[in-house]
Scaffold this motif. Structure first.
Motif, short mmCIF file in Angstrom:
data_model
loop_
_atom_site.label_atom_id
_atom_site.label_comp_id
_atom_site.label_asym_id
_atom_site.label_seq_id
_atom_site.Cartn_x
_atom_site.Cartn_y
_atom_site.Cartn_z
N GLU A 20 0.83 -1.21 0.00
CA GLU A 20 0.00 0.00 0.00
C GLU A 20 0.87 1.26 0.00
O GLU A 20 0.57 2.23 -0.69
CB GLU A 20 -0.93 0.00 1.22
N PHE A 21 1.96 1.23 0.78
CA PHE A 21 2.86 2.39 0.82
C PHE A 21 3.53 2.61 -0.54
O PHE A 21 3.63 3.76 -1.00
CB PHE A 21 3.93 2.22 1.91
N LEU A 22 3.98 1.54 -1.17
CA LEU A 22 4.64 1.67 -2.48
C LEU A 22 3.69 2.32 -3.49
O LEU A 22 4.08 3.23 -4.22
CB LEU A 22 5.09 0.30 -2.99
N LYS A 23 2.45 1.85 -3.52
CA LYS A 23 1.46 2.40 -4.47
C LYS A 23 1.20 3.88 -4.19
O LYS A 23 1.18 4.70 -5.11
CB LYS A 23 0.14 1.63 -4.38
N GLN A 24 0.98 4.22 -2.92
CA GLN A 24 0.66 5.60 -2.58
C GLN A 24 1.84 6.54 -2.82
O GLN A 24 1.67 7.66 -3.25
CB GLN A 24 0.19 5.71 -1.12
N ILE A 28 0.46 4.54 -9.29
CA ILE A 28 0.24 3.19 -9.83
C ILE A 28 1.12 2.90 -11.05
O ILE A 28 1.63 1.79 -11.21
CB ILE A 28 -1.27 2.92 -10.11
N LYS A 29 1.34 3.88 -11.92
CA LYS A 29 2.13 3.66 -13.14
C LYS A 29 3.58 3.31 -12.79
O LYS A 29 4.13 2.31 -13.27
CB LYS A 29 2.05 4.91 -14.02
N LYS A 30 4.19 4.13 -11.94
CA LYS A 30 5.58 3.88 -11.54
C LYS A 30 5.66 2.63 -10.67
O LYS A 30 6.65 1.89 -10.72
CB LYS A 30 6.14 5.10 -10.80
N TYR A 31 4.63 2.37 -9.87
CA TYR A 31 4.58 1.16 -9.06
C TYR A 31 4.68 -0.08 -9.95
O TYR A 31 5.49 -0.98 -9.70
CB TYR A 31 3.27 1.14 -8.25
N LEU A 32 3.87 -0.13 -11.01
CA LEU A 32 3.87 -1.29 -11.91
C LEU A 32 5.21 -1.44 -12.62
O LEU A 32 5.74 -2.55 -12.74
CB LEU A 32 2.72 -1.18 -12.92
N LEU A 33 5.80 -0.34 -13.07
CA LEU A 33 7.11 -0.37 -13.74
C LEU A 33 8.18 -0.89 -12.78
O LEU A 33 8.99 -1.75 -13.13
CB LEU A 33 7.47 1.04 -14.24
N ASN A 34 8.18 -0.37 -11.56
CA ASN A 34 9.18 -0.79 -10.57
C ASN A 34 9.00 -2.25 -10.15
O ASN A 34 9.98 -2.96 -9.92
CB ASN A 34 9.13 0.11 -9.33
N MET A 35 7.76 -2.70 -10.07
CA MET A 35 7.52 -4.10 -9.72
C MET A 35 8.02 -5.02 -10.84
O MET A 35 8.54 -6.11 -10.57
CB MET A 35 6.03 -4.36 -9.43
N PHE A 36 7.92 -4.55 -12.08
CA PHE A 36 8.47 -5.32 -13.20
C PHE A 36 9.99 -5.40 -13.07
O PHE A 36 10.59 -6.46 -13.28
CB PHE A 36 8.07 -4.67 -14.54
N ARG A 37 10.62 -4.30 -12.69
CA ARG A 37 12.08 -4.28 -12.48
C ARG A 37 12.49 -5.17 -11.31
O ARG A 37 13.60 -5.71 -11.28
CB ARG A 37 12.55 -2.84 -12.23
N PHE A 38 11.60 -5.32 -10.34
CA PHE A 38 11.88 -6.15 -9.16
C PHE A 38 11.68 -7.64 -9.44
O PHE A 38 12.17 -8.49 -8.68
CB PHE A 38 10.96 -5.70 -8.00
N LEU A 39 11.00 -7.99 -10.50
CA LEU A 39 10.62 -9.38 -10.80
C LEU A 39 11.77 -10.39 -10.69
O LEU A 39 11.59 -11.45 -10.08
CB LEU A 39 9.94 -9.46 -12.18
N PRO A 40 12.97 -10.13 -11.24
CA PRO A 40 14.05 -11.13 -11.10
C PRO A 40 14.39 -11.42 -9.63
O PRO A 40 14.63 -12.58 -9.26
CB PRO A 40 15.24 -10.47 -11.80
N TYR A 41 14.38 -10.38 -8.78
CA TYR A 41 14.68 -10.59 -7.36
C TYR A 41 13.54 -11.34 -6.67
O TYR A 41 13.78 -12.17 -5.79
CB TYR A 41 14.91 -9.24 -6.66
#
Length: 192
Positions: A20-24, A28-41
């Motif tokens: 919830e903190f990451l999204k806020q 949401i747009k940057k959250y989704l991009l960053n979560m994609f970058r986090f996917l390998p980890y």
């Protein structure tokens, strides 16, 4: 005197406060991009090739490395005081408040971050043991200042903070395998 130890996310909340903190904090747009970058980890963590604390540190680096310290802490405080109450589990907060009413010492022991948990804990009048971020030269370094407060680290923090033997009855509340070492310290433990 009795002691009550509570995990936060999933135990006192209906949703994960980190997500919830990451999204806020970034939208949401940057959250989704960053979560994609986090996917390998995330994959390395899920397949047990990377521990939870290391993966989480990568997540924070991706989202916040270099962010101005004051800006970050303001975002965290705003989230704490405007959002956390909306994800609190009403039935379980009653248990915490019952412990307070009985004069028990109440401590939140959480892998979540001090930046957004401390204002809420101050408001609720409870102590906090948790994970801390490292800030250098006025910005977030991308690193943790303390080990991730999860698993055995929860028990280590509790033992470093107080003498468990001083308490007549120790209660502990958790909801995941990351709480089992904390639950093992208690006379009465509840796993949700």
């Amino acid at each position: 005197m009795n002691l009550a130890l509570f995990d936060f996310d999933g135990t006192l909340t209906t949703k994960d406060s980190l997500d919830e903190f990451l999204k806020q904090s970034v939208g949401i747009k940057k959250y989704l991009l960053n979560m994609f970058r986090f996917l390998p980890y995330f994959i390395l963590w899920q397949t047990k090739l990377m521990n939870n604390g290391v993966a989480k540190e990568h997540l924070f680096r991706i989202f916040f490395k270099g962010m101005d310290e004051e800006l970050f802490k303001n975002k965290a405080k705003e989230f704490s005081l405007t959002k956390l109450d909306s994800i609190i589990n009403e039935e379980r907060i009653k248990i915490l408040r019952e412990h307070q009413k009985n004069g028990d010492r109440v401590i939140i022991v959480s892998a979540s971050m001090q930046c957004w948990l401390q204002p809420w804990c101050d408001k609720e009048g409870v102590e906090l043991l948790c994970t801390h971020l490292k800030f250098e030269d006025g910005s977030f370094s991308g690193k943790f200042l303390t080990p991730n407060c999860h698993g055995i680290e929860k028990a280590n923090r509790i033992k470093a903070h107080l003498n468990i033997e001083e308490y007549e009855t120790v209660h502990a509340y958790g909801d995941s395998s990351g709480d089992k070492e904390m639950l093992a310290l208690a006379h009465k433990s509840t796993l949700y």
